[in-house]
Scaffold this active site. Structure first.
Site, short mmCIF file in Angstrom:
data_model
loop_
_atom_site.label_atom_id
_atom_site.label_comp_id
_atom_site.label_asym_id
_atom_site.label_seq_id
_atom_site.Cartn_x
_atom_site.Cartn_y
_atom_site.Cartn_z
N CYS A 1 0.65 -1.06 0.15
CA CYS A 1 0.24 -0.17 0.05
C CYS A 1 1.04 1.08 0.26
CB CYS A 1 -0.72 -0.02 1.11
SG CYS A 1 -2.42 0.86 1.04
N HIS B 1 -3.39 -5.40 1.29
CA HIS B 1 -2.62 -6.15 1.95
C HIS B 1 -2.72 -7.46 2.75
CE1 HIS B 1 -2.98 -1.51 3.98
NE2 HIS B 1 -3.59 -1.84 3.25
N GLU C 1 -1.06 -8.93 5.05
CA GLU C 1 -0.66 -8.72 6.49
C GLU C 1 -2.21 -8.70 7.18
OE1 GLU C 1 -0.41 -6.14 4.95
OE2 GLU C 1 -1.18 -4.36 6.19
#
Lengths: 81, 229
Positions: free
Chosen positions: B86, B194, B196
């Protein structure tokens, strides 16, 4: 002291979604004649120098390095003083 | 294997990255402040999402001049693994470590939802645990994720297999539905989604886990380490 004015604009050929949205708003307000609208940035810099050649060279470096992303943006500048 | 999670003023996905490494891999991980001048201890550098320097001027434009970024360039040169997510992706493009730029979403909206991604290249150190063309679910959260590069660069990306992820349904207007790319060597990856945030089914998806396991596997393959958690 010198004053530099820097204009950063999105390159022709690169879509400017913000400009398209604002153009649409103008159209819906009746300003049908707006055939294109591009949004850019305007920056004013005060420079502690009187050496025009040096100022020019350094403003150019500022534009190349930070003020514009030359992948998607064009820049031009004016020097006064 | 040692991980660094960079922290800039305005990063806000640093804790998620840290926890993803800690919980998915159990490998050592440190937060590294943007003023750091030595990354030699780390094998993988995660450049997290957020709004570093408030996105002033352009996303990532100011962060790329943080002292730690010259170390990131050095690490990239050494072939270490670098993943920008990002805002991290935006910083890596601004720094010239990845080609192209991220523009405003064509819808002008900040988009925050799950996306289906296609794994376009599963031969990078970050994607070996996926199968080629596999569809995975990873969330996005960005206002400026519209990937752009000129025709020539795009041709080069295709030729060198540098397109890593594409969107099944393009949310932001990016060219060729690009969600993530890598450098020519394959050790630097940038992506808008994302991973994560997709490391546990409680979060809606655990497809992101395999990015982290891929990196560890790649590192072990080159370092002959055997321990497995």
């Amino acid at each position: 002291m010198m004053k530099a004015t820097v204009y950063v604009t999105i390159k022709q050929g690169v879509l400017d979604p913000q400009g398209v949205a604002v153009q649409g708003a103008l159209h819906s307000m009746g300003f049908e004649e707006v055939s294109s609208l591009r949004i850019g940035k305007y920056m004013e810099l005060q420079l502690d120098t009187n050496d025009r050649a040096e100022a020019e060279q350094r403003v150019k470096a500022m534009c190349e390095k930070l003020l514009a992303n030359t992948v998607v943006e064009d820049y031009r500048y004016e020097l006064e003083g | 294997m040692k991980f660094a999670v960079l922290v800039f003023p305005g990063s806000n996905c640093d804790i998620d990255c840290y926890k993803a490494v800690e919980e998915t891999l159990g490998e050592p991980v440190d937060y590294v402040w943007h003023t750091a001048t030595d990354l030699s201890a780390y094998d993988c550098i995660l450049v997290p999402g957020g709004f570093s320097y408030g996105d002033y001027l352009r996303c990532g434009a100011i962060s790329r001049f943080a002292p730690v970024m010259s170390e990131v360039a050095k690490a990239a040169e050494q072939g270490k693994y670098i993943l920008g997510i990002c805002n991290g992706f935006q910083i890596l493009t601004e720094a010239g470590l990845l080609p192209g730029a991220l523009l405003r979403n064509t819808s002008m909206k900040f988009l925050c939802h799950d996306t289906v991604l296609k794994v376009a290249n599963n031969r990078t150190p970050f994607t070996t645990d996926f199968s080629e063309n596999e569809e995975i679910v990873i969330p996005i959260a960005h206002g400026e994720g519209n990937y752009y590069c000129d025709e020539e660069t795009l041709a080069r990306l295709q030729e060198n297999n540098q397109i890593v992820f594409t969107y099944s349904s393009n949310p932001n207007g990016s060219v060729l539905d690009i969600a993530g790319i890598c450098n020519e060597r394959g050790n630097v990856v940038g992506m808008m989604p994302h991973p994560e945030r997709a490391v546990n089914s409680l979060l809606g998806s655990e497809d992101g886990k395999r990015m982290f396991t891929s990196i560890l596997k790649a590192w072990r393959d080159t370092h002959g380490a055997a321990s497995v958690r």
